[in-house]
Design a protein around this motif. Structure first.
Motif, PDB file in Angstrom:
ATOM      1  N   TYR A  35       0.845  -1.186   0.000  1.00 17.91           N
ATOM      2  CA  TYR A  35       0.000   0.000   0.000  1.00 17.91           C
ATOM      3  C   TYR A  35       0.883   1.239   0.000  1.00 17.91           C
ATOM      4  CZ  TYR A  35      -4.327  -2.502   1.226  1.00 17.91           C
ATOM      5  OH  TYR A  35      -5.436  -3.312   1.212  1.00 17.91           O
ATOM      6  N   HIS A  41      -5.669  10.741   0.871  1.00 18.39           N
ATOM      7  CA  HIS A  41      -6.018   9.511   0.141  1.00 18.39           C
ATOM      8  C   HIS A  41      -6.033   8.274   1.024  1.00 18.39           C
ATOM      9  CE1 HIS A  41      -5.919  11.223  -3.924  1.00 18.39           C
ATOM     10  NE2 HIS A  41      -4.913  11.958  -3.494  1.00 18.39           N
ATOM     11  N   GLY A  42      -5.578   8.377   2.227  1.00 16.22           N
ATOM     12  CA  GLY A  42      -5.525   7.196   3.076  1.00 16.22           C
ATOM     13  C   GLY A  42      -4.504   6.206   2.545  1.00 16.22           C
ATOM     14  N   LEU A  43      -4.824   4.927   2.663  1.00 13.66           N
ATOM     15  CA  LEU A  43      -3.952   3.874   2.147  1.00 13.66           C
ATOM     16  C   LEU A  43      -4.581   3.293   0.888  1.00 13.66           C
ATOM     17  CD1 LEU A  43      -3.875   3.132   5.640  1.00 13.66           C
ATOM     18  CD2 LEU A  43      -1.814   2.231   4.616  1.00 13.66           C
ATOM     19  N   PHE A  90       3.724   0.930   2.648  1.00 17.38           N
ATOM     20  CA  PHE A  90       3.519  -0.082   3.684  1.00 17.38           C
ATOM     21  C   PHE A  90       3.283  -1.442   3.056  1.00 17.38           C
ATOM     22  CE2 PHE A  90       3.472   2.379   7.473  1.00 17.38           C
ATOM     23  CZ  PHE A  90       2.963   3.620   7.131  1.00 17.38           C
ATOM     24  N   ASN A 101     -11.402 -11.322  11.072  1.00 19.07           N
ATOM     25  CA  ASN A 101     -11.494 -10.753  12.415  1.00 19.07           C
ATOM     26  C   ASN A 101     -10.254  -9.978  12.829  1.00 19.07           C
ATOM     27  OD1 ASN A 101     -14.069 -11.718  12.928  1.00 19.07           O
ATOM     28  ND2 ASN A 101     -13.322 -13.693  13.601  1.00 19.07           N
ATOM     29  N   TYR A 104      -5.076  -7.285   8.580  1.00 21.08           N
ATOM     30  CA  TYR A 104      -3.688  -7.434   8.182  1.00 21.08           C
ATOM     31  C   TYR A 104      -2.753  -7.048   9.328  1.00 21.08           C
ATOM     32  CZ  TYR A 104      -5.417  -6.543   3.327  1.00 21.08           C
ATOM     33  OH  TYR A 104      -6.093  -6.555   2.132  1.00 21.08           O
ATOM     34  N   PHE A 106       0.727  -4.931   9.490  1.00 20.37           N
ATOM     35  CA  PHE A 106       1.516  -4.024   8.657  1.00 20.37           C
ATOM     36  C   PHE A 106       2.950  -3.920   9.131  1.00 20.37           C
ATOM     37  CE2 PHE A 106      -1.230  -1.825   5.659  1.00 20.37           C
ATOM     38  CZ  PHE A 106      -2.490  -2.116   6.131  1.00 20.37           C
ATOM     39  N   GLY A 107       3.840  -3.653   8.176  1.00 24.58           N
ATOM     40  CA  GLY A 107       5.200  -3.296   8.512  1.00 24.58           C
ATOM     41  C   GLY A 107       5.272  -1.844   8.946  1.00 24.58           C
ATOM     42  N   SER A 108       6.485  -1.392   9.266  1.00 19.27           N
ATOM     43  CA  SER A 108       6.673  -0.036   9.785  1.00 19.27           C
ATOM     44  C   SER A 108       6.758   1.021   8.704  1.00 19.27           C
ATOM     45  CB  SER A 108       7.930   0.021  10.647  1.00 19.27           C
ATOM     46  OG  SER A 108       7.801  -0.850  11.748  1.00 19.27           O
TER      47      SER A 108
ATOM     48  N   LEU B  34     -13.243  -2.825   9.526  1.00 19.13           N
ATOM     49  CA  LEU B  34     -12.173  -2.819  10.510  1.00 19.13           C
ATOM     50  C   LEU B  34     -11.760  -1.385  10.816  1.00 19.13           C
ATOM     51  CD1 LEU B  34     -11.610  -5.232   8.171  1.00 19.13           C
ATOM     52  CD2 LEU B  34      -9.840  -5.821   9.811  1.00 19.13           C
ATOM     53  N   TYR B  36      -8.256   0.672  12.127  1.00 18.04           N
ATOM     54  CA  TYR B  36      -6.832   0.640  12.378  1.00 18.04           C
ATOM     55  C   TYR B  36      -6.429   1.956  13.025  1.00 18.04           C
ATOM     56  CZ  TYR B  36      -5.820  -3.576   9.692  1.00 18.04           C
ATOM     57  OH  TYR B  36      -5.753  -4.866   9.244  1.00 18.04           O
ATOM     58  N   LYS B  38      -3.001   4.441  13.800  1.00 15.03           N
ATOM     59  CA  LYS B  38      -1.654   4.661  13.291  1.00 15.03           C
ATOM     60  C   LYS B  38      -0.991   5.817  14.042  1.00 15.03           C
ATOM     61  CE  LYS B  38       1.129   5.526   9.231  1.00 15.03           C
ATOM     62  NZ  LYS B  38       1.963   6.451  10.008  1.00 15.03           N
ATOM     63  N   ALA B  41       5.273   7.572  12.068  1.00 15.77           N
ATOM     64  CA  ALA B  41       6.469   6.763  11.799  1.00 15.77           C
ATOM     65  C   ALA B  41       6.284   5.285  12.152  1.00 15.77           C
ATOM     66  CB  ALA B  41       7.700   7.314  12.507  1.00 15.77           C
ATOM     67  N   GLU B  42       5.041   4.850  12.282  1.00 17.47           N
ATOM     68  CA  GLU B  42       4.773   3.434  12.512  1.00 17.47           C
ATOM     69  C   GLU B  42       3.742   2.947  11.506  1.00 17.47           C
ATOM     70  OE1 GLU B  42       5.304   3.603  17.382  1.00 17.47           O
ATOM     71  OE2 GLU B  42       3.617   2.526  16.479  1.00 17.47           O
ATOM     72  N   GLY B  43       3.649   1.632  11.353  1.00 13.86           N
ATOM     73  CA  GLY B  43       2.605   1.086  10.508  1.00 13.86           C
ATOM     74  C   GLY B  43       1.271   1.068  11.226  1.00 13.86           C
ATOM     75  N   PRO B  44       0.178   0.999  10.461  1.00 12.26           N
ATOM     76  CA  PRO B  44      -1.135   0.887  11.104  1.00 12.26           C
ATOM     77  C   PRO B  44      -1.226  -0.397  11.919  1.00 12.26           C
ATOM     78  CG  PRO B  44      -1.335   1.409   8.769  1.00 12.26           C
ATOM     79  CD  PRO B  44       0.084   1.051   9.007  1.00 12.26           C
ATOM     80  N   PHE B  46      -4.005  -3.030  13.880  1.00 10.84           N
ATOM     81  CA  PHE B  46      -5.402  -3.436  13.943  1.00 10.84           C
ATOM     82  C   PHE B  46      -5.987  -3.108  15.311  1.00 10.84           C
ATOM     83  CE2 PHE B  46      -9.144  -5.825  13.270  1.00 10.84           C
ATOM     84  CZ  PHE B  46      -9.384  -6.527  14.441  1.00 10.84           C
ATOM     85  N   SER B  49     -12.733  -5.107  14.739  1.00 15.30           N
ATOM     86  CA  SER B  49     -13.458  -5.387  13.498  1.00 15.30           C
ATOM     87  C   SER B  49     -14.904  -5.753  13.804  1.00 15.30           C
ATOM     88  CB  SER B  49     -12.795  -6.542  12.729  1.00 15.30           C
ATOM     89  OG  SER B  49     -12.921  -7.751  13.463  1.00 15.30           O
ATOM     90  N   PHE B  89      -7.969   4.829  10.828  1.00 14.31           N
ATOM     91  CA  PHE B  89      -8.469   4.485   9.500  1.00 14.31           C
ATOM     92  C   PHE B  89      -9.569   3.449   9.623  1.00 14.31           C
ATOM     93  CE2 PHE B  89      -5.458   6.625   6.814  1.00 14.31           C
ATOM     94  CZ  PHE B  89      -4.270   6.654   7.521  1.00 14.31           C
ATOM     95  N   LEU B 102      -8.330  -5.125   1.501  1.00 17.12           N
ATOM     96  CA  LEU B 102      -8.923  -4.074   2.308  1.00 17.12           C
ATOM     97  C   LEU B 102      -8.965  -2.758   1.525  1.00 17.12           C
ATOM     98  CD1 LEU B 102      -7.328  -4.559   5.852  1.00 17.12           C
ATOM     99  CD2 LEU B 102      -9.734  -4.782   5.258  1.00 17.12           C
ATOM    100  N   THR B 103     -10.075  -2.064   1.632  1.00 17.71           N
ATOM    101  CA  THR B 103     -10.224  -0.712   1.096  1.00 17.71           C
ATOM    102  C   THR B 103     -10.297   0.233   2.281  1.00 17.71           C
ATOM    103  OG1 THR B 103     -11.424  -1.502  -0.857  1.00 17.71           O
ATOM    104  CG2 THR B 103     -11.658   0.818  -0.286  1.00 17.71           C
ATOM    105  N   PHE B 104      -9.438   1.254   2.269  1.00 20.64           N
ATOM    106  CA  PHE B 104      -9.313   2.137   3.419  1.00 20.64           C
ATOM    107  C   PHE B 104      -9.966   3.490   3.169  1.00 20.64           C
ATOM    108  CE2 PHE B 104      -6.427   0.103   6.399  1.00 20.64           C
ATOM    109  CZ  PHE B 104      -5.912  -0.938   5.637  1.00 20.64           C
ATOM    110  N   GLY B 105     -10.404   4.101   4.255  1.00 22.47           N
ATOM    111  CA  GLY B 105     -10.808   5.494   4.223  1.00 22.47           C
ATOM    112  C   GLY B 105      -9.589   6.392   4.308  1.00 22.47           C
ATOM    113  N   THR B 106      -9.834   7.695   4.316  1.00 22.39           N
ATOM    114  CA  THR B 106      -8.737   8.660   4.284  1.00 22.39           C
ATOM    115  C   THR B 106      -8.168   8.982   5.658  1.00 22.39           C
ATOM    116  OG1 THR B 106     -10.380  10.405   4.273  1.00 22.39           O
ATOM    117  CG2 THR B 106      -9.467   9.759   2.134  1.00 22.39           C
TER     118      THR B 106
END
Lengths: 115, 114
Positions: A35, A41-43, A90, A101, A104, A106-108, B34, B36, B38, B41-44, B46, B49, B89, B102-106
């Motif tokens: 991603y 735009h989000g992801l 990402f 449930n 995903y 995610f990496g950093s 779901l 998420y 964030k 400087a880190e990933g999202p 979870f 859900s 998100f 997955l489709t994410f919002g902004t």
């Protein structure tokens, strides 16, 4: 998260050069995703993989290619980087199953700047 | 075509009060939704859900509500804590035979103030 690592964490590159980002997982998960995150735009999904050598395009795949020769590695390549590809990238992994449930992992992220 | 929308880019809430983050979607075929969280400087990561066949799911301070007729979901955080300050998100997925995507919002930036 120790199960998924991205490299490099930061990169600055010049317009027109090729760039490869790496995603490495130790979870032996089948599904892997790339991603990009941009303000407003989000992801957005670039490419994904559902097994070794099995990949497909996401919603913003133009200018990107991917490869997955081993379960643990998913590479994202920008063939000729452009300024519009400046973003945070990402990688994500998911174990197979019929439910969602837990989503995903995610990496950093990799912050890529194209100058 | 934004299938998942978060119309509030930011929200500020006092510590101890309730935070309500909203999300709207257009595709009635989504199977799961779901949230998420964030940090910079880190990933999202979870958070929680909900299946499309349910209307509420609760996990500690976090509750997600789904209103299918309105195509709307919300995340309630009670009580809000300073550590909850992050970008949230919402995301949705339609299960398919291959890699469900997955489709994410902004995103909505939540700030919890003292």
């Amino acid at each position: 998260d120790a199960g998924i690592t991205q490299s490099p964490r930061h990169k600055v590159t010049e317009t027109g050069t090729p760039v490869t980002l790496r995603c490495h997982q130790t979870e032996n998960h089948r599904y892997m995703y790339w991603y990009r995150q941009d303000p407003g735009h989000g992801l957005r999904l670039i490419h994904y993989s559902y097994g070794v050598k099995d990949t497909d395009k996401g919603e913003v795949s133009d200018g990107y290619s991917v490869s997955r020769s081993k379960t643990e590695d998913f590479l994202l390549t920008l063939e000729s980087a452009t300024s519009s590809q400046t973003s945070v990238y990402f990688c994500a992994i998911r174990a197979p199953g019929t439910t969602f449930n837990y989503g995903y992992t995610f990496g950093s992220g990799t912050r890529l700047t194209v100058v | 075509d934004q299938q998942v929308k978060q119309n509030s880019p930011s929200l500020s809430v006092q510590e101890g009060r309730i935070s309500i983050l909203n999300c709207d979607y257009t595709n009635s075929m989504f199977d799961y939704f779901l949230w998420y969280k964030k940090y910079p400087a880190e990933g999202p990561t979870f958070l929680i859900s909900i299946s499309s066949i349910k209307d509420k799911n609760e996990d500690g301070r976090f509750t997600v509500f789904l209103n299918k007729s309105a195509k709307h979901l919300s995340l309630h955080i009670v009580p809000s804590q300073p550590g909850d300050s992050a970008v949230y998100f919402c995301a949705a997925v339609k299960l398919t035979g291959t890699a469900s995507k997955l489709t994410f919002g902004t995103g909505t930036r939540l700030q919890v103030t003292l």
